[in-house]
Design a protein around this motif. Sequence first.
Motif, short mmCIF file in Angstrom:
data_model
loop_
_atom_site.label_atom_id
_atom_site.label_comp_id
_atom_site.label_asym_id
_atom_site.label_seq_id
_atom_site.Cartn_x
_atom_site.Cartn_y
_atom_site.Cartn_z
N GLY A 78 29.43 -8.73 41.93
CA GLY A 78 29.77 -8.89 43.44
C GLY A 78 29.47 -7.71 44.44
O GLY A 78 29.38 -7.64 45.64
N ARG A 79 29.62 -6.60 43.56
CA ARG A 79 29.62 -5.32 44.34
C ARG A 79 28.04 -4.48 44.31
O ARG A 79 27.92 -3.78 45.09
N TYR A 80 27.51 -4.68 43.13
CA TYR A 80 26.21 -4.18 42.81
C TYR A 80 25.00 -4.96 42.43
O TYR A 80 25.44 -5.75 41.44
N ASP A 136 30.28 0.71 26.27
CA ASP A 136 28.89 0.52 26.65
C ASP A 136 29.03 -0.06 28.09
O ASP A 136 28.16 0.45 29.00
N ALA A 137 29.91 -0.95 28.27
CA ALA A 137 29.96 -1.37 29.61
C ALA A 137 30.44 -0.46 30.78
O ALA A 137 29.92 -0.44 31.78
N ALA A 138 31.47 0.46 30.52
CA ALA A 138 31.94 1.46 31.11
C ALA A 138 30.81 2.70 31.48
O ALA A 138 30.62 2.83 32.70
N ASP A 139 30.05 2.78 30.42
CA ASP A 139 29.00 3.78 30.58
C ASP A 139 27.85 3.14 31.90
O ASP A 139 27.27 3.84 32.65
N TYR A 140 27.66 1.78 31.40
CA TYR A 140 26.64 1.23 32.41
C TYR A 140 27.33 1.03 33.96
O TYR A 140 26.30 1.52 34.78
N LEU A 141 28.45 0.77 34.08
CA LEU A 141 28.96 0.70 35.32
C LEU A 141 29.06 2.11 36.10
O LEU A 141 28.81 2.24 37.20
N ALA A 142 29.26 3.38 35.35
CA ALA A 142 29.37 4.42 35.77
C ALA A 142 27.96 4.80 36.25
O ALA A 142 27.57 5.43 37.40
N GLY A 162 26.86 5.66 39.97
CA GLY A 162 26.03 6.79 40.11
C GLY A 162 24.81 6.78 41.08
O GLY A 162 24.65 7.64 42.21
N THR A 163 24.24 5.78 40.50
CA THR A 163 22.89 5.59 41.40
C THR A 163 23.18 5.19 42.83
O THR A 163 22.57 5.44 43.78
N GLU A 164 24.33 4.33 43.01
CA GLU A 164 24.60 3.71 44.11
C GLU A 164 25.12 5.09 45.23
O GLU A 164 24.76 4.95 46.24
N ALA A 165 26.00 5.79 44.76
CA ALA A 165 26.31 7.01 45.49
C ALA A 165 25.03 7.71 45.89
O ALA A 165 25.02 8.23 46.91
N ALA A 166 24.35 7.95 44.78
CA ALA A 166 23.08 8.93 45.12
C ALA A 166 22.32 8.20 46.51
O ALA A 166 21.97 8.82 47.38
N GLY A 167 22.33 6.75 46.36
CA GLY A 167 21.51 6.23 47.25
C GLY A 167 22.21 6.32 48.88
O GLY A 167 21.67 6.57 49.62
N ASP A 168 23.64 6.44 48.54
CA ASP A 168 24.42 6.55 49.86
C ASP A 168 24.40 7.95 50.55
O ASP A 168 23.93 7.93 51.94
N ALA A 169 24.06 8.79 49.69
CA ALA A 169 24.08 10.31 49.97
C ALA A 169 22.70 10.34 50.76
O ALA A 169 22.38 11.11 51.83
N GLY A 170 21.51 9.62 50.23
CA GLY A 170 20.20 9.89 50.56
C GLY A 170 20.22 9.26 52.05
O GLY A 170 19.70 9.53 52.93
#
Length: 468
Positions: free
Chosen positions: A373-375, A401-407, A411-419
């Motif tokens: 619902g968030r990503y 594995d789930a924690a690594d995937y969500l991290a 990270g991708t979302e944060a990079a997109g927000d910064a861009g």
Amino acid sequence: MRKILVVGAGQSGLQLAVGLRVKGYDVTLMSNRTADEIRTGRVMSTQVMFDTALRHERDLGLDFWARHAPRIQGLGVSVAGPDGTRAVDWLGRLRAYAQSVDQRVKMAGWLDAFVQQGGQLVVHSASVADLDYFSRTYDLVLVAAGKGELVSMFGRDEARSPYGSPQRALAVSYVHGLAPRPEHPGTEAVRCNLVPGVGELFVMPTLTTSGRADILFWEGVPGGPLDVFRGVNDPAEHLALTLDLMKAFTPWEHARTAEVELTDAGGTLSGRYAPTVRNPIGRLPGGGAVLGVADVVVANDPITGQGANSAAKCASSYLSSILMHGDKPFDEAWMKATFDKFWFTTGKPVTQWTNAMLAPPPGHVLELIGAGGRYQDVADRFANGFDDPADFDAFFYDPQDAADYLAEVRGTEAAGDAGAEAGAEAGAGAEAGGSEAAGGSEAAAVPGSRSVPGSRAASAPTGGPAAE
């Protein structure tokens, strides 16, 4: 010309029979019903075919209804909260469309096509004694009839069958008149509604004998409030129960049912069975051997919608193994290797995922479902796992594995927000400079004012797949 007998006229049996016939084999298909009896009978299943399975059908020219069946663009998940509202609600986008065709329509049409292609059809309910005789007159006997006496030839594989009893009570209604989801009115989508501790409601667009329809499919925990269909034989009573349960547990779906009616008198189905993996080779009283196909040997609960998809993939895999074998004998070593090829590519990933979904979800799975619902990336990946269940191994079963995937997603979302923020600042600066150069004219072009790739505004869906 090699002679092959296929027993069973369902998804896998008919797909295999037609495929073998197209390749020049002498094929006999044994069905317990004629095409007309199938066409006018009761519904046999729920089925949504995802991209890989649809491609197997297209490869054989069997996609007769592709232009008529709804094109399913997404898969949504809703989780009921304790107050009857949706605690989670999202829509994942499929990379390629899915479709559902009532098996009464599909199997009757395929059966007619098989006969037109020169295949030999025998309408007869096969017994073990029949197969004992036929095994001496055919090069290979394939058993694709998943119920009755024939299944007893294939012993249960205890190591691969953790459940000894049915895990869900099943109830299906095919209906006309279901209104669209108001939040996505132009989107054809499968809806998976999870009611913790109670069961699941699936809503699926389909094509049936009377045109476009929807399937309402309850999966209830045995002994729970959804387990009320045993002994209900009247179709109207069956539908009334279905709608009452929707009102009680999924009111957002019930709100769409004001004009719902059954498609036909044969449009309901109920039952239950234990998920079971069986040994693939059946041994006959006279010493012969037969090879089990699809749900004869790998019968999963339909909670993950994989029955027809696995059947199509099994038929394609077996067809490839038969063609590659040439004129060599179809001995037991070949039978085992043929099944193993299907098991490790399709059967095992599907079984692992289905068994996991039948169990109470652990914390990391709840977190994954909530993250959809968030990503949007999480929602999309989950939805496309229905086409490729092997992908779940990378992020679904193991908490780390789930924690690594969500991290990674965060990270991708944060990079997109910064861009996006940098782009907005650059746009604002360019706008100020442009205004000065133009003497404040509103008509001046503003460099940098377009959407920035990777920003929420550029990538977030506004209405699921229909917005694309």
